[in-house]
Design a protein around this motif. Structure first.
Motif, mmCIF file in Angstrom:
data_model
loop_
_atom_site.group_PDB
_atom_site.id
_atom_site.type_symbol
_atom_site.label_atom_id
_atom_site.label_comp_id
_atom_site.label_asym_id
_atom_site.label_seq_id
_atom_site.Cartn_x
_atom_site.Cartn_y
_atom_site.Cartn_z
ATOM 1 N N LEU A 181 39.225 -41.203 49.318
ATOM 2 C CA LEU A 181 39.232 -41.863 50.615
ATOM 3 C C LEU A 181 40.673 -41.893 51.106
ATOM 4 N N VAL A 182 40.885 -41.446 52.321
ATOM 5 C CA VAL A 182 42.231 -41.362 52.879
ATOM 6 C C VAL A 182 42.371 -42.415 53.969
ATOM 7 N N LEU A 183 43.403 -43.215 53.836
ATOM 8 C CA LEU A 183 43.719 -44.229 54.839
ATOM 9 C C LEU A 183 45.060 -43.847 55.453
ATOM 10 N N LYS A 184 44.991 -43.431 56.699
ATOM 11 C CA LYS A 184 46.215 -42.965 57.360
ATOM 12 C C LYS A 184 46.920 -44.124 58.050
ATOM 13 N N LYS A 185 48.214 -43.957 58.203
ATOM 14 C CA LYS A 185 49.032 -44.962 58.871
ATOM 15 C C LYS A 185 48.540 -45.129 60.314
ATOM 16 N N GLY A 186 48.390 -46.363 60.734
ATOM 17 C CA GLY A 186 47.943 -46.636 62.096
ATOM 18 C C GLY A 186 46.428 -46.626 62.236
ATOM 19 N N ALA A 187 45.698 -46.683 61.126
ATOM 20 C CA ALA A 187 44.238 -46.681 61.188
ATOM 21 C C ALA A 187 43.749 -47.986 61.821
ATOM 22 N N SER A 188 42.637 -47.875 62.514
ATOM 23 C CA SER A 188 42.082 -49.064 63.164
ATOM 24 C C SER A 188 41.394 -49.966 62.139
ATOM 25 N N LYS A 189 41.134 -51.182 62.578
ATOM 26 C CA LYS A 189 40.471 -52.151 61.705
ATOM 27 C C LYS A 189 39.078 -51.654 61.315
ATOM 28 N N LYS A 190 38.435 -50.973 62.226
ATOM 29 C CA LYS A 190 37.101 -50.430 61.978
ATOM 30 C C LYS A 190 37.148 -49.363 60.872
ATOM 31 N N ILE A 198 39.430 -49.151 58.464
ATOM 32 C CA ILE A 198 39.752 -49.836 57.212
ATOM 33 C C ILE A 198 38.498 -50.498 56.633
ATOM 34 N N GLU A 199 37.716 -51.135 57.473
ATOM 35 C CA GLU A 199 36.491 -51.783 57.013
ATOM 36 C C GLU A 199 35.489 -50.759 56.479
ATOM 37 N N ALA A 200 35.433 -49.586 57.091
ATOM 38 C CA ALA A 200 34.523 -48.538 56.627
ATOM 39 C C ALA A 200 34.939 -48.037 55.243
ATOM 40 N N ILE A 201 36.239 -47.911 55.027
ATOM 41 C CA ILE A 201 36.731 -47.474 53.722
ATOM 42 C C ILE A 201 36.466 -48.544 52.666
ATOM 43 N N GLU A 202 36.708 -49.810 53.003
ATOM 44 C CA GLU A 202 36.436 -50.894 52.063
ATOM 45 C C GLU A 202 34.955 -50.940 51.695
ATOM 46 N N LYS A 203 34.103 -50.742 52.680
ATOM 47 C CA LYS A 203 32.668 -50.760 52.440
ATOM 48 C C LYS A 203 32.272 -49.632 51.485
ATOM 49 N N ALA A 204 32.856 -48.466 51.659
ATOM 50 C CA ALA A 204 32.558 -47.333 50.781
ATOM 51 C C ALA A 204 33.074 -47.587 49.369
#
Length: 61
Positions: free
Chosen positions: A3-12, A14-20
């Motif tokens: 799972l890749v979290l890029k700089k400047g990602a939206s809250k939505k 981030i929540e999708a990555i946390e859910k996964a």
């Protein structure tokens, strides 16, 4: 899974990555309550424990 979290990602995002992440995490734990009262004892548990601990201090010879 990566799972890749890029700089400047939206809250939505981030929540999708946390859910996964939390969806795939296995449940690690031990349910001790299902064994409660399953072992029939003929003695008081404290007496059994004291006997077991005294075995180390007894002279075997």
């Amino acid at each position: 899974m990566v799972l890749v979290l890029k700089k400047g990602a939206s809250k939505k995002d981030i929540e999708a990555i946390e859910k996964a992440l939390y969806k795939e995490a296995p449940s690690m734990g031990f349910d001790a309550k299902k064994y409660n009262g399953k072992v029939p004892l003929k003695e008081d548990p404290l007496t059994i424990q004291t006997k077991l601990r005294d075995e180390w201090e007894r002279d075997i010879s």
